[in-house]
Design an enzyme around this catalytic site. Structure first.
Site, short mmCIF file in Angstrom:
data_model
loop_
_atom_site.label_atom_id
_atom_site.label_comp_id
_atom_site.label_asym_id
_atom_site.label_seq_id
_atom_site.Cartn_x
_atom_site.Cartn_y
_atom_site.Cartn_z
N GLU A 289 0.84 -1.18 0.00
CA GLU A 289 0.00 0.00 0.00
C GLU A 289 0.88 1.24 0.00
O GLU A 289 2.00 1.23 0.51
CB GLU A 289 -0.90 0.01 1.24
N CYS B 195 3.49 8.70 0.93
CA CYS B 195 4.04 7.78 1.93
C CYS B 195 4.27 6.44 1.22
O CYS B 195 3.33 5.83 0.71
CB CYS B 195 3.04 7.66 3.08
N CYS C 235 6.91 -6.42 6.98
CA CYS C 235 8.01 -5.84 7.76
C CYS C 235 8.47 -6.88 8.77
O CYS C 235 7.66 -7.63 9.32
CB CYS C 235 7.53 -4.58 8.48
N CYS D 162 7.27 -4.31 15.51
CA CYS D 162 6.77 -3.32 16.48
C CYS D 162 5.34 -3.71 16.86
O CYS D 162 4.50 -3.93 15.98
CB CYS D 162 6.81 -1.91 15.89
N CYS E 151 2.01 -1.92 15.38
CA CYS E 151 1.96 -1.55 13.96
C CYS E 151 1.38 -2.69 13.14
O CYS E 151 1.75 -3.85 13.33
CB CYS E 151 3.36 -1.19 13.48
N CYS F 276 -0.70 6.42 9.92
CA CYS F 276 0.54 5.76 10.33
C CYS F 276 0.24 4.45 11.02
O CYS F 276 -0.59 4.39 11.92
CB CYS F 276 1.28 6.61 11.36
#
Ligand code: SAH
Length: 353
Positions: A96, A109, A116, A120, A123, A339
């Site tokens: 995305e 962005c 990933c 974290c 997230c 975010c």
């Protein structure tokens, strides 16, 4: 392995590839510049639109190169002007990327990986781990696809490498793409307006310091001590907050650009006055901006956005300590484009019957 069909990706091709290809056909070198101008400035979507190239050359380019390797499988628009694209890559992976409008700013962005690996805990991007790194062509392609969403009188002004993935875990392709984003023969966005956001990988940060200290660096801190950071940012167990800050300091020395530290504020986890006090002493003496991001909810995760009162208390402690602090305005949450909300979704395949 990245399956890209059997043709090279035109956006991926380094200058030598295209120059060599032109040379073989006895074409002047300015053809490469023309192609770039059409792609980056004139926002065309097809080689056939490059009307100052001889038709035969356009056909040959189309025969030998792929211009696009992704497919737009979903395009969402929020009422605050934010738009999000879900792109399917040639090998089926999905990423995305987001266009944000704020006053005259047009920021994009961009993702650097499929998924990933940093883990974290708050997230969405890392929930299913990492599948692979993106190529520089795939990174550039996101930028162009988002640029195509602009009205003719709008211009891209900022790039943030804050989409899915850890850009410093895929540094070379990220830098190759940013080189073109910032070049006057590419997107022409000043390096000052390009931000690389990292979870804080000291070796890669040092490599960035040595090779390309011209971008704005943002470091995702999220906790003022190792005990808490180890929980929130698992990669920290191998790194430690002080090594991250030392590497950020070296980047600042080389770049002269004020650093940004990002801090996602999670209710009752890292938002207490004592966290703010520790944070202020950790960052004391640095010309740094602290970017505080109240948590954006991710379905299935147990965290909460702090109350206005808690946010205010946090802010006051830092301001009293003389920190320069900015609160990130939430944008795009209507379409899960804020975010931390980008994830490795696979578009639902509609089956008949
Ligand atoms: N891997 C890089 C790039 C991703 S940037 C990095 O960690 O910096 C994503 C930014 O959004 C980071 O600052 C990240 O901490 C923040 N973020 C992640 N999840 C979030 C959430 N749920 N709410 C608010 N911000 C979040």
């Amino acid at each position: 392995m990245v399956e890209q069909g059997n043709k090279p990706h035109l956006l991926q091709s380094d200058p030598e590839t295209l120059n060599g290809w032109l040379q073989q056909r006895g074409q002047p070198m300015f053809r490469a510049r023309q192609v770039k101008k059409w792609l980056f400035e004139k926002r065309v979507t097809g080689l056939h639109e490059m009307t100052d190239l001889p038709r035969k050359l356009r056909d040959e380019l189309a025969a030998d190169f792929d211009l696009w390797t992704t497919q737009v499988v979903r395009h969402q628009q929020a009422s605050d002007g934010t738009e999000k694209l879900l792109l399917r890559l040639a090998d089926g992976g999905c990423i995305e990327c987001v266009l944000l409008r704020d006053g005259i700013r047009r920021s994009i962005c961009i993702s650097s990986q499929v998924g990933c690996a940093m883990g974290c805990v708050f997230c969405a991007s890392g929930l299913d781990g990492v599948e692979r790194n993106l190529t520089s062509g795939e990174i550039l392609e996101q930028m162009l696809r988002l640029q195509h969403l602009l009205e003719p009188d709008e211009r891209l002004s900022h790039v943030v490498m804050m989409g899915m993935g850890e850009p410093l875990a895929n540094l070379n392709p990220v830098l190759a793409a940013l080189e073109l984003a910032s070049s006057s023969t590419g997107l022409g966005i000043s390096a000052r307006r390009i931000t690389i956001s990292t979870v804080g990988l000291p070796e890669a940060m040092d490599r960035l310091t040595r090779t390309a200290p011209r971008y704005h660096l943002a470091v995702s801190l999220h906790a003022p001590n190792d005990a808490l950071r180890d929980q929130l940012v698992p990669i920290n167990r191998r790194v430690g907050v002080h090594r991250v800050i030392a590497a950020a300091d070296r980047y600042f020395e080389a770049s002269g650009r004020r650093l940004t530290f990002e801090y996602v504020l999670l209710a009752e986890v890292n938002d207490r006055p004592e966290h703010a006090e520790q944070l202020a002493s950790l960052l004391r003496g640095r010309p740094a901006l602290l970017n505080v991001i109240p948590y954006n909810p991710v379905p299935g995760l147990p965290y909460r956005t702090p109350s206005t009162a808690a946010v205010q208390r946090f802010r006051e402690v830092l301001e009293r300590a003389g920190m320069v602090i900015k609160f990130r305005q939430r944008k795009g949450d209507q379409i899960a484009a804020a975010c931390g909300q980008l994830r490795r979704v696979t578009p639902r395949v509609e089956t008949a019957g």
